[in-house]
Design a protein around this motif. Structure first.
Motif, PDB file in Angstrom:
ATOM      1  N   SER A 118      -6.509   0.023  -6.077  1.00 25.72           N
ATOM      2  CA  SER A 118      -5.685  -0.397  -7.204  1.00 25.72           C
ATOM      3  C   SER A 118      -6.604  -0.434  -8.420  1.00 25.72           C
ATOM      4  O   SER A 118      -7.833  -0.508  -8.265  1.00 25.72           O
ATOM      5  CB  SER A 118      -5.053  -1.768  -6.946  1.00 25.72           C
ATOM      6  N   ARG A 186      -7.090  -9.312   1.809  1.00 21.80           N
ATOM      7  CA  ARG A 186      -5.950  -8.921   0.971  1.00 21.80           C
ATOM      8  C   ARG A 186      -6.287  -8.927  -0.513  1.00 21.80           C
ATOM      9  O   ARG A 186      -5.431  -8.624  -1.337  1.00 21.80           O
ATOM     10  CB  ARG A 186      -4.772  -9.879   1.202  1.00 21.80           C
ATOM     11  N   GLU A 338      -5.411  -9.622   7.654  1.00 20.31           N
ATOM     12  CA  GLU A 338      -4.362  -8.834   8.308  1.00 20.31           C
ATOM     13  C   GLU A 338      -4.982  -7.584   8.895  1.00 20.31           C
ATOM     14  O   GLU A 338      -6.161  -7.287   8.653  1.00 20.31           O
ATOM     15  CB  GLU A 338      -3.283  -8.445   7.294  1.00 20.31           C
ATOM     16  N   ARG A 340      -4.496  -3.879   8.332  1.00 21.79           N
ATOM     17  CA  ARG A 340      -3.777  -2.977   7.437  1.00 21.79           C
ATOM     18  C   ARG A 340      -3.287  -1.729   8.162  1.00 21.79           C
ATOM     19  O   ARG A 340      -3.994  -1.163   8.996  1.00 21.79           O
ATOM     20  CB  ARG A 340      -4.673  -2.529   6.284  1.00 21.79           C
ATOM     21  N   LYS A 345      -4.389   0.064   1.016  1.00 21.41           N
ATOM     22  CA  LYS A 345      -3.463  -0.897   0.432  1.00 21.41           C
ATOM     23  C   LYS A 345      -3.111  -1.979   1.444  1.00 21.41           C
ATOM     24  O   LYS A 345      -3.153  -1.758   2.656  1.00 21.41           O
ATOM     25  CB  LYS A 345      -2.196  -0.197  -0.055  1.00 21.41           C
ATOM     26  N   ASN A 347      -0.677  -4.683   3.456  1.00 15.31           N
ATOM     27  CA  ASN A 347       0.647  -4.549   4.056  1.00 15.31           C
ATOM     28  C   ASN A 347       1.689  -5.271   3.195  1.00 15.31           C
ATOM     29  O   ASN A 347       1.377  -6.242   2.501  1.00 15.31           O
ATOM     30  CB  ASN A 347       0.659  -5.161   5.462  1.00 15.31           C
ATOM     31  N   TYR A 348       2.906  -4.823   3.265  1.00 20.61           N
ATOM     32  CA  TYR A 348       3.977  -5.454   2.503  1.00 20.61           C
ATOM     33  C   TYR A 348       5.032  -6.007   3.455  1.00 20.61           C
ATOM     34  O   TYR A 348       5.191  -5.523   4.552  1.00 20.61           O
ATOM     35  CB  TYR A 348       4.630  -4.451   1.542  1.00 20.61           C
TER      36      TYR A 348
END
Length: 348
Positions: A118, A186, A338, A340, A345, A347-348
């Motif tokens: 990002s 994260r 988490e 991933r 990126k 996770n959502y």
């Protein structure tokens, strides 16, 4: 890859030009830029503020050798294959994978935060603009998602890849077990890279302090510095140091750089494609960075000499242990991390 390196060099040049020498004199985060740019004539740089990562937790971290033996039995072999394919065609990728592990662990711990993509993430901090090996990690993750979806963390892939690159690049094929079970972080911020990562212009005290803040000793610092026996460096980070020298080594560096700050030069002029103890024989007159040359001091020269004189085996063994120790910095668990699905990126 050459185009990516050229782009990174351009970005560094633009950032340094925009920040300017004044930015290196304040006591803010930008004050740490002195580790990553030429010194100026404006006086000594101020100490760099640091964002402390948790010290290694060597017993209750939850890491263990063979962590994936049940949940994903072939995990380490899948990573090893991806690394071997990449390093076989370009040893520099192996150097990049070792560096990637170091740069990940020193900012927020070994949590793959360096992989997040990002605009304000670590990978776009000034010290990380020339990092290599992201595509190798992605290839390994893709294969692991097919073999055992959402079981293997990106943080563990980075650690395995650094170990496998070490094996492939050392003369004696140094292999060591890597405890695993890390979770992925994260959070990732570019502005945390300068305060946490020592740079090519770091002096000895800065190196000691940087490593100590992560729970690593001066001995660990000297040992891990041996990773500079492979890989290439941009002329902007070392050439000024040789301005007053006219020996054959300095002349060769000037000829290779050709007045171009972005030109890449081998860090070890003797065995440039091998991870070996030659680096410690070079310390003093034949290393590139200020941060390498400062190891020629009374505080560290004893260990440097031991590594230089013991035919590789001593340093390789200590390097393996230091890599494992570094891998415990700031380990995330299921409570604050988490696994991933994609390394770039969250996770959502």
């Amino acid at each position: 890859m050459a185009k990516q390196q050229q782009l990174a060099a351009v970005v560094v040049t633009l950032l340094l030009a925009l920040l300017g020498p004044a930015a290196c004199q304040d006591a803010s985060t930008n004050g740490c830029l002195g580790r990553w740019r030429r010194d100026t004539a404006q006086g000594p740089l101020q100490p760099c503020p640091r964002i402390q990562s948790p010290a290694p937790v060597l017993r209750s971290s939850g890491l263990s050798v063979g962590y994936y033996s049940s949940s994903c039995p072939g995990a380490e072999e899948i990573v090893r294959k991806a690394v071997a394919e990449a390093v076989g065609s370009d040893p520099g990728v192996g150097a990049g994978l070792i560096r990637l592990f170091f740069h990940d662990c020193f900012v927020r711990g070994c949590d793959a935060s360096v992989l997040l993509n990002s605009p304000d993430a670590e990978r776009f901090g000034i010290p990380n603009l020339s990092l290599r090996g992201f595509e190798v990690i992605d290839a390994a993750k893709t294969a692991l998602q097919t073999a055992c979806p959402n079981k293997v963390s990106c943080a563990d892939i980075v650690a395995f890849a650094a170990r496998d690159a070490t094996y492939l690049l050392t003369n004696n094929k140094t292999f060591f077990d890597v405890p695993s079970g890390r979770y992925d972080g994260r959070v990732s911020f570019a502005n945390e890279t300068l305060p946490n990562l020592p740079g090519p212009f770091s002096d000895l005290q800065d190196l000691k302090d940087s490593f100590a803040s992560k729970g690593l000793s001066t001995s660990d610092m000297v040992t891990l510095s041996g990773a500079h026996s492979i890989g290439r460096a941009q002329c902007r980070f070392f050439l000024d140091r040789f301005a007053g020298r006219n020996d054959s080594f300095a002349q060769s560096l000037r000829a290779q750089c050709g007045g171009n700050d972005g030109t890449m030069v081998a860090q070890d002029y003797v065995t440039p494609d091998f991870l070996d103890s030659q680096y410690f024989k070079n310390v003093g007159k034949y290393v590139l960075f200020t941060s390498d040359a400062v190891l020629n001091s009374t505080d560290t020269m004893g260990l440097v000499t031991d590594y230089a004189n013991n035919n590789q085996g001593l340093w390789e063994g200590k390097f393996a242990k230091a890599m494992v120790k570094m891998g415990y910095i700031g380990v995330k668990t299921s409570a604050d991390g988490e696994i991933r699905a994609e390394c770039s990126k969250v996770n959502y």
